[in-house]
Scaffold this motif. Sequence first.
Motif, PDB file in Angstrom:
ATOM      1  N   ALA A 120      -7.161  51.760 116.187  1.00  0.00           N
ATOM      2  CA  ALA A 120      -5.956  51.408 116.955  1.00  0.00           C
ATOM      3  C   ALA A 120      -5.071  50.404 116.231  1.00  0.00           C
ATOM      4  CB  ALA A 120      -6.363  50.864 118.314  1.00  0.00           C
ATOM      5  N   THR A 121      -5.558  49.847 115.129  1.00  0.00           N
ATOM      6  CA  THR A 121      -4.756  48.887 114.379  1.00  0.00           C
ATOM      7  C   THR A 121      -4.112  49.596 113.188  1.00  0.00           C
ATOM      8  OG1 THR A 121      -6.300  47.149 114.999  1.00  0.00           O
ATOM      9  CG2 THR A 121      -4.803  46.659 113.192  1.00  0.00           C
ATOM     10  N   GLY A 122      -2.831  49.364 113.019  1.00  0.00           N
ATOM     11  CA  GLY A 122      -2.112  50.023 111.935  1.00  0.00           C
ATOM     12  C   GLY A 122      -2.142  49.186 110.668  1.00  0.00           C
ATOM     13  N   GLY A 123      -2.421  49.811 109.561  1.00  0.00           N
ATOM     14  CA  GLY A 123      -2.350  49.104 108.284  1.00  0.00           C
ATOM     15  C   GLY A 123      -0.931  49.152 107.756  1.00  0.00           C
ATOM     16  N   PRO A 124      -0.689  48.582 106.569  1.00  0.00           N
ATOM     17  CA  PRO A 124       0.662  48.662 105.996  1.00  0.00           C
ATOM     18  C   PRO A 124       1.045  50.128 105.783  1.00  0.00           C
ATOM     19  CG  PRO A 124      -0.822  47.323 104.614  1.00  0.00           C
ATOM     20  CD  PRO A 124      -1.637  47.866 105.723  1.00  0.00           C
ATOM     21  N   ASP A 125       2.215  50.519 106.288  1.00  0.00           N
ATOM     22  CA  ASP A 125       2.665  51.898 106.165  1.00  0.00           C
ATOM     23  C   ASP A 125       3.485  52.012 104.883  1.00  0.00           C
ATOM     24  OD1 ASP A 125       3.797  54.399 106.398  1.00  0.00           O
ATOM     25  OD2 ASP A 125       3.977  54.263 108.581  1.00  0.00           O
ATOM     26  N   VAL A 126       2.830  52.449 103.804  1.00  0.00           N
ATOM     27  CA  VAL A 126       3.441  52.396 102.471  1.00  0.00           C
ATOM     28  C   VAL A 126       4.637  53.349 102.351  1.00  0.00           C
ATOM     29  CG1 VAL A 126       2.999  52.593 100.007  1.00  0.00           C
ATOM     30  CG2 VAL A 126       1.203  51.786 101.516  1.00  0.00           C
ATOM     31  N   THR A 127       4.499  54.527 102.949  1.00  0.00           N
ATOM     32  CA  THR A 127       5.586  55.502 102.785  1.00  0.00           C
ATOM     33  C   THR A 127       6.821  55.109 103.584  1.00  0.00           C
ATOM     34  OG1 THR A 127       4.540  56.796 104.525  1.00  0.00           O
ATOM     35  CG2 THR A 127       4.108  57.463 102.255  1.00  0.00           C
ATOM     36  N   ARG A 128       6.604  54.572 104.773  1.00  0.00           N
ATOM     37  CA  ARG A 128       7.757  54.199 105.611  1.00  0.00           C
ATOM     38  C   ARG A 128       8.175  52.746 105.406  1.00  0.00           C
ATOM     39  NH1 ARG A 128       4.538  57.124 108.982  1.00  0.00           N
ATOM     40  NH2 ARG A 128       5.359  59.165 109.590  1.00  0.00           N
ATOM     41  N   LYS A 129       7.407  52.032 104.609  1.00  0.00           N
ATOM     42  CA  LYS A 129       7.655  50.604 104.369  1.00  0.00           C
ATOM     43  C   LYS A 129       7.697  49.806 105.677  1.00  0.00           C
ATOM     44  CE  LYS A 129       9.545  51.109  99.856  1.00  0.00           C
ATOM     45  NZ  LYS A 129       8.292  51.850  99.540  1.00  0.00           N
ATOM     46  N   ILE A 130       6.672  50.031 106.495  1.00  0.00           N
ATOM     47  CA  ILE A 130       6.541  49.226 107.714  1.00  0.00           C
ATOM     48  C   ILE A 130       5.409  48.238 107.494  1.00  0.00           C
ATOM     49  CG2 ILE A 130       6.070  49.283 110.184  1.00  0.00           C
ATOM     50  CD1 ILE A 130       7.088  52.187 110.158  1.00  0.00           C
ATOM     51  N   TRP A 131       5.758  46.956 107.478  1.00  0.00           N
ATOM     52  CA  TRP A 131       4.756  45.920 107.221  1.00  0.00           C
ATOM     53  C   TRP A 131       4.513  45.122 108.501  1.00  0.00           C
ATOM     54  CZ3 TRP A 131       4.007  48.480 103.221  1.00  0.00           C
ATOM     55  CH2 TRP A 131       4.924  48.662 102.180  1.00  0.00           C
ATOM     56  N   PRO A 132       3.402  44.404 108.551  1.00  0.00           N
ATOM     57  CA  PRO A 132       3.149  43.544 109.720  1.00  0.00           C
ATOM     58  C   PRO A 132       4.283  42.528 109.928  1.00  0.00           C
ATOM     59  CG  PRO A 132       1.173  43.706 108.372  1.00  0.00           C
ATOM     60  CD  PRO A 132       2.260  44.391 107.605  1.00  0.00           C
ATOM     61  N   VAL A 133       4.428  42.087 111.167  1.00  0.00           N
ATOM     62  CA  VAL A 133       5.375  40.995 111.459  1.00  0.00           C
ATOM     63  C   VAL A 133       4.650  39.686 111.173  1.00  0.00           C
ATOM     64  CG1 VAL A 133       6.669  39.815 113.263  1.00  0.00           C
ATOM     65  CG2 VAL A 133       6.551  42.306 113.239  1.00  0.00           C
ATOM     66  N   VAL A 134       5.256  38.865 110.326  1.00  0.00           N
ATOM     67  CA  VAL A 134       4.626  37.586 109.990  1.00  0.00           C
ATOM     68  C   VAL A 134       5.561  36.446 110.354  1.00  0.00           C
ATOM     69  CG1 VAL A 134       3.534  36.217 108.182  1.00  0.00           C
ATOM     70  CG2 VAL A 134       3.501  38.710 108.026  1.00  0.00           C
ATOM     71  N   ALA A 135       5.016  35.466 111.095  1.00  0.00           N
ATOM     72  CA  ALA A 135       5.812  34.300 111.484  1.00  0.00           C
ATOM     73  C   ALA A 135       5.142  33.043 110.971  1.00  0.00           C
ATOM     74  CB  ALA A 135       5.937  34.233 112.993  1.00  0.00           C
ATOM     75  N   VAL A 136       5.947  32.130 110.439  1.00  0.00           N
ATOM     76  CA  VAL A 136       5.429  30.849 109.959  1.00  0.00           C
ATOM     77  C   VAL A 136       6.134  29.747 110.743  1.00  0.00           C
ATOM     78  CG1 VAL A 136       5.189  29.322 107.965  1.00  0.00           C
ATOM     79  CG2 VAL A 136       5.074  31.802 107.651  1.00  0.00           C
ATOM     80  N   ILE A 137       5.358  28.829 111.298  1.00  0.00           N
ATOM     81  CA  ILE A 137       5.965  27.700 112.013  1.00  0.00           C
ATOM     82  C   ILE A 137       5.541  26.402 111.351  1.00  0.00           C
ATOM     83  CG2 ILE A 137       6.398  26.647 114.255  1.00  0.00           C
ATOM     84  CD1 ILE A 137       5.256  29.097 115.559  1.00  0.00           C
ATOM     85  N   THR A 138       6.507  25.644 110.876  1.00  0.00           N
ATOM     86  CA  THR A 138       6.228  24.332 110.294  1.00  0.00           C
ATOM     87  C   THR A 138       7.186  23.326 110.934  1.00  0.00           C
ATOM     88  OG1 THR A 138       7.841  24.699 108.557  1.00  0.00           O
ATOM     89  CG2 THR A 138       5.570  25.343 108.064  1.00  0.00           C
TER      90      THR A 138
END
Lengths: 278, 263
Positions: free
Chosen positions: A225-243
């Motif tokens: 149920a978890t999607g890995g990086p979608d190389v062909t469609r270039k869909i990457w995880p959403v990453v947020a950084v809070i500092t």
Amino acid sequence: MASQQAWMNNLFTNTGSSSFTEFLRGYAPDMLPGNRDALPAPVGEQIPHATTIVAITCAGGVVMAGDRRATSGNMISNRDMEKVFRTDEYSCMGIAGTASTGIEMARLYQVELEHYEKLEGRSLSTEGKANRLATMVRGNLGAAMQGLVVVPIFAAYDERIGGGRIFGYDVGGGPYEHQLYHSIGSGSIFARGSLKKLYRENAAPDEAVLTVLQALYDAADDDSATGGPDVTRKIWPVVAVITDEGFRRLPDEEVTAAVETLLAGRMIDPDGPTAPLR
Amino acid sequence: MPFPYASPEQIMRDRAEYARKGIARGRSVVVVQYADGILLVAPNPSKALHKISEIYDRIGFAAVGRYNEFETLRQAGIRYADVNGYNYNRKDVTARALANVYASQLGMIFTDSIKALEVEIVVAEVGESADQDQIYRLTFDGSVFDEQGMAVIGGQSDTVATRLKERYRPGAPLAEALDAALTALTEPGGERPSAAQLEVAVLDRNREHRKFLRLSGPRLERLLTPATPAAPETPAAPAAEGGPKPPPTAPEGDIDTGSEPPL
């Protein structure tokens, strides 16, 4: 339309509370999520589910990342869903479980924090924010029993301690503060195992970004149920950084660079980096 | 006991007169467009009781008059904006709609209540570009004025507006706009309020998410420094007096300490 009247007529009423949810509950209960009649049958599988979110602390802040997949049973219902939300300048939340209910909860929570801040002229404390989210999760318990389960994860930069903090929840509420790292959702077991081995104390934010991407990759590797990086469609995880500079969602280019580093490593060793044995 | 007859005209005139007096007693607040958005400036020594506030992503609020009265309006505005933004979309909250809500409330109180609200407010919305900026000024009787580029409310607003017009230049950078606003707020020959006595905020169209930003502390000091090249000859004088000085632009009357109505 009746509720429209009620809240418009009570705009100028002093409600004695700085909570947006309280105001809606009093004068526009229809707008609140979860305020629905009991369902004739549990809906469970038929509604899209959001899956894995991970969060870890880093030097001077916290990093949160979520995969992009939503599933209904064995079907992938969405491959570019966003499950990590900015809740205010110094905090964010991720959702796992029923996607629709989770998105509604995140939307209400965003307004809730901002509403308090504007009325009171100050932000809630980090604990205050975490507790407020617990109340909302608890409010959803009835719906959760019907299959509309939502479990969020909350991460914030705490000005008082000058670092990041992570809070977890269960269907009944919470919060449970987690030191170092935490993950939620269907792939969380695999992600947590990965984080446990790859976590480095006081890692720089860009190192921490790589750590969460590795954890998500490991989750996607073992959880359907978890999607890995979608190389062909270039869909990457959403990453947020809070500092201390506030919330920043990493732009695509930055995530692309980190994902390429990760993929290059996995091409050589599909199981990813190994932690030293001793 | 029969009441003496008073004509509706007389009643309205008295109410307006009463409200106008209350509003003129405080100090003026200036709202002015600058290169990147809208600048809001209020002389206000209080750190806790604000005259300027954020309403929503693009919308700011400035008020003069009785604190408790405009605070109620401010809170209602935030509720209105948040409910609509939550119910529809953040883009669907506009200053025009909010000004209408305020106008109807102010108008209703003006006609129905014994006392009109002693307030004058500005609702400002920053747009994608300067020509989409909106500044609405609302008076105690519910009249709405669509202001172009600048608005002055409270105190000796006419005099301040005249001074502001002399200095104001459309598209001026922030420091210049602030300088113009402070010049307008200061009586000729008077001393400018220091950073500690000012409440300054901007609606900056270049900011992400929420455009409203309070300017205070070192940030405000830096903006003020180039505008005040020469120190006044007697810098020790105000401190020696020990008490709050009467505001430079206020007429005779109560001293505005910022901590009690009327502001």
